[in-house]
Design a protein around this motif. Structure first.
Motif, PDB file in Angstrom:
ATOM      1  N   ILE A 161       0.784  -1.187  -0.198  1.00  0.00           N
ATOM      2  CA  ILE A 161       0.064  -0.119  -0.074  1.00  0.00           C
ATOM      3  C   ILE A 161       0.961   1.154   0.034  1.00  0.00           C
ATOM      4  N   LYS A 162       0.771   2.181  -0.602  1.00  0.00           N
ATOM      5  CA  LYS A 162       1.370   3.323  -0.789  1.00  0.00           C
ATOM      6  C   LYS A 162       0.715   4.427   0.114  1.00  0.00           C
ATOM      7  N   GLU A 163       1.678   5.022   0.818  1.00  0.00           N
ATOM      8  CA  GLU A 163       1.318   6.027   1.778  1.00  0.00           C
ATOM      9  C   GLU A 163       1.776   7.123   1.290  1.00  0.00           C
ATOM     10  N   ASN A 164       1.477   8.381   1.657  1.00  0.00           N
ATOM     11  CA  ASN A 164       2.030   9.571   1.555  1.00  0.00           C
ATOM     12  C   ASN A 164       2.112  10.682   2.496  1.00  0.00           C
ATOM     13  N   LEU A 165       3.239  11.663   2.640  1.00  0.00           N
ATOM     14  CA  LEU A 165       3.198  12.460   3.389  1.00  0.00           C
ATOM     15  C   LEU A 165       3.942  13.714   3.039  1.00  0.00           C
ATOM     16  N   LYS A 166       3.093  14.793   3.409  1.00  0.00           N
ATOM     17  CA  LYS A 166       3.644  16.139   3.110  1.00  0.00           C
ATOM     18  C   LYS A 166       4.059  16.825   4.140  1.00  0.00           C
ATOM     19  N   ILE A 167       5.374  17.514   3.904  1.00  0.00           N
ATOM     20  CA  ILE A 167       5.984  18.268   5.091  1.00  0.00           C
ATOM     21  C   ILE A 167       5.849  19.795   4.553  1.00  0.00           C
ATOM     22  N   ASP A 168       5.365  20.527   5.643  1.00  0.00           N
ATOM     23  CA  ASP A 168       4.993  22.006   5.497  1.00  0.00           C
ATOM     24  C   ASP A 168       6.071  22.554   6.964  1.00  0.00           C
ATOM     25  N   PHE A 195      -1.521   7.252   6.186  1.00  0.00           N
ATOM     26  CA  PHE A 195      -0.925   6.140   6.669  1.00  0.00           C
ATOM     27  C   PHE A 195      -1.533   4.943   6.803  1.00  0.00           C
ATOM     28  N   ARG A 196      -1.037   3.623   6.736  1.00  0.00           N
ATOM     29  CA  ARG A 196      -1.427   2.567   7.000  1.00  0.00           C
ATOM     30  C   ARG A 196      -1.352   2.282   8.347  1.00  0.00           C
ATOM     31  N   PRO A 205       3.305   1.083  11.177  1.00  0.00           N
ATOM     32  CA  PRO A 205       4.691   0.376  10.553  1.00  0.00           C
ATOM     33  C   PRO A 205       5.475   1.334   9.841  1.00  0.00           C
ATOM     34  N   SER A 206       5.082   2.102   9.059  1.00  0.00           N
ATOM     35  CA  SER A 206       5.861   3.039   8.300  1.00  0.00           C
ATOM     36  C   SER A 206       6.678   4.157   8.995  1.00  0.00           C
ATOM     37  N   LEU A 207       6.134   4.676  10.136  1.00  0.00           N
ATOM     38  CA  LEU A 207       6.750   5.504  11.001  1.00  0.00           C
ATOM     39  C   LEU A 207       7.209   4.706  12.527  1.00  0.00           C
ATOM     40  N   LYS A 208       7.168   3.403  12.567  1.00  0.00           N
ATOM     41  CA  LYS A 208       7.445   2.680  13.669  1.00  0.00           C
ATOM     42  C   LYS A 208       6.716   3.496  14.955  1.00  0.00           C
ATOM     43  N   LEU A 209       5.595   3.750  14.926  1.00  0.00           N
ATOM     44  CA  LEU A 209       4.900   4.370  16.067  1.00  0.00           C
ATOM     45  C   LEU A 209       3.642   3.321  16.518  1.00  0.00           C
ATOM     46  N   SER A 210       3.496   3.267  17.880  1.00  0.00           N
ATOM     47  CA  SER A 210       2.333   2.694  18.320  1.00  0.00           C
ATOM     48  C   SER A 210       1.706   3.223  19.541  1.00  0.00           C
ATOM     49  N   SER A 211       0.564   2.967  19.890  1.00  0.00           N
ATOM     50  CA  SER A 211      -0.203   3.490  21.061  1.00  0.00           C
ATOM     51  C   SER A 211      -1.159   2.322  21.503  1.00  0.00           C
ATOM     52  N   TYR A 212      -1.822   2.495  22.490  1.00  0.00           N
ATOM     53  CA  TYR A 212      -2.573   1.391  23.076  1.00  0.00           C
ATOM     54  C   TYR A 212      -3.556   2.169  24.093  1.00  0.00           C
ATOM     55  N   GLY A 213      -4.665   1.577  24.139  1.00  0.00           N
ATOM     56  CA  GLY A 213      -5.669   1.929  25.079  1.00  0.00           C
ATOM     57  C   GLY A 213      -6.614   0.716  25.558  1.00  0.00           C
ATOM     58  N   ASN A 214      -7.630   1.030  26.372  1.00  0.00           N
ATOM     59  CA  ASN A 214      -8.527  -0.017  26.702  1.00  0.00           C
ATOM     60  C   ASN A 214      -9.622  -0.317  25.787  1.00  0.00           C
ATOM     61  N   THR A 215      -9.776   0.716  24.817  1.00  0.00           N
ATOM     62  CA  THR A 215     -10.586   0.478  23.833  1.00  0.00           C
ATOM     63  C   THR A 215      -9.978   0.870  22.486  1.00  0.00           C
ATOM     64  N   GLU A 256      -6.278  -3.920   9.293  1.00  0.00           N
ATOM     65  CA  GLU A 256      -5.458  -2.894   8.576  1.00  0.00           C
ATOM     66  C   GLU A 256      -6.288  -2.185   7.834  1.00  0.00           C
ATOM     67  N   LYS A 257      -5.980  -0.576   8.000  1.00  0.00           N
ATOM     68  CA  LYS A 257      -6.858   0.482   7.029  1.00  0.00           C
ATOM     69  C   LYS A 257      -5.921   1.560   6.856  1.00  0.00           C
ATOM     70  N   LEU A 258      -6.327   2.455   6.193  1.00  0.00           N
ATOM     71  CA  LEU A 258      -5.468   3.643   5.679  1.00  0.00           C
ATOM     72  C   LEU A 258      -6.297   4.782   6.780  1.00  0.00           C
ATOM     73  N   VAL A 259      -5.550   5.797   7.245  1.00  0.00           N
ATOM     74  CA  VAL A 259      -6.173   6.928   7.921  1.00  0.00           C
ATOM     75  C   VAL A 259      -5.317   8.024   7.355  1.00  0.00           C
ATOM     76  N   GLU A 260      -6.060   9.166   7.223  1.00  0.00           N
ATOM     77  CA  GLU A 260      -5.461  10.417   6.925  1.00  0.00           C
ATOM     78  C   GLU A 260      -5.379  11.402   7.897  1.00  0.00           C
ATOM     79  N   VAL A 261      -4.260  11.570   8.223  1.00  0.00           N
ATOM     80  CA  VAL A 261      -3.845  12.656   9.426  1.00  0.00           C
ATOM     81  C   VAL A 261      -3.132  13.997   9.047  1.00  0.00           C
TER      82      VAL A 261
END
Length: 124
Positions: free
Chosen positions: A4-11, A21-22, A37-47, A119-124
């Motif tokens: 899956i191709k991801e993209n990032l714009k730097i301002d 991001f995937r 995975p592409s940023l090697k970031l993770s988070s967690y929560g109870n839900t 898995e899914k793609l999200v826009e942030v």
């Protein structure tokens, strides 16, 4: 393995980054995990919602804040090491061809092979 191709714009002027991001979501010992995975970031929560909110409101915000404390060269070198490459047309846009090995992700997080990964793609 999926691609899956991801993209990032730097301002740089406004010190912001945005992109698509995937994300992978799974559960581990009653905690919901969100992983980019592409940023090697993770988070967690109870839900799942709590984990997603933490990723957007805390993890990604901190990531970009710390990223923009660096010089442009350091930023691009760091992102290049994560697999990102600059667009030949738009120099402040990057893309990433993510090759995800779900078994490798499960292994890295020390999860059972029966763990359901969404898995899914999200826009942030």
């Amino acid at each position: 393995m999926r691609e899956i191709k991801e993209n990032l714009k730097i301002d740089y002027k406004h010190k912001r980054g945005k992109g698509v991001f995937r994300i992978l979501e799974f559960e581990d010992h009653g905690h919901h995990i969100v992983y980019i995975p592409s940023l090697k970031l993770s988070s967690y929560g109870n839900t799942a919602d709590e984990a997603q909110k933490m990723m957007g409101d805390v993890i990604l915000e901190d990531f970009f804040e710390n990223l923009f404390e660096q010089s442009e060269k350091v930023i691009f070198d760091y992102l290049k090491n994560l697999g990102w490459s600059k667009s030949s047309i738009y120099p402040k846009e990057l893309s990433n061809d993510v090759h995800i090995d779900t078994y490798g992700i499960l292994k890295n997080f020390n999860l059972s092979s029966s763990t359901k990964v969404t898995e899914k793609l999200v826009e942030v």
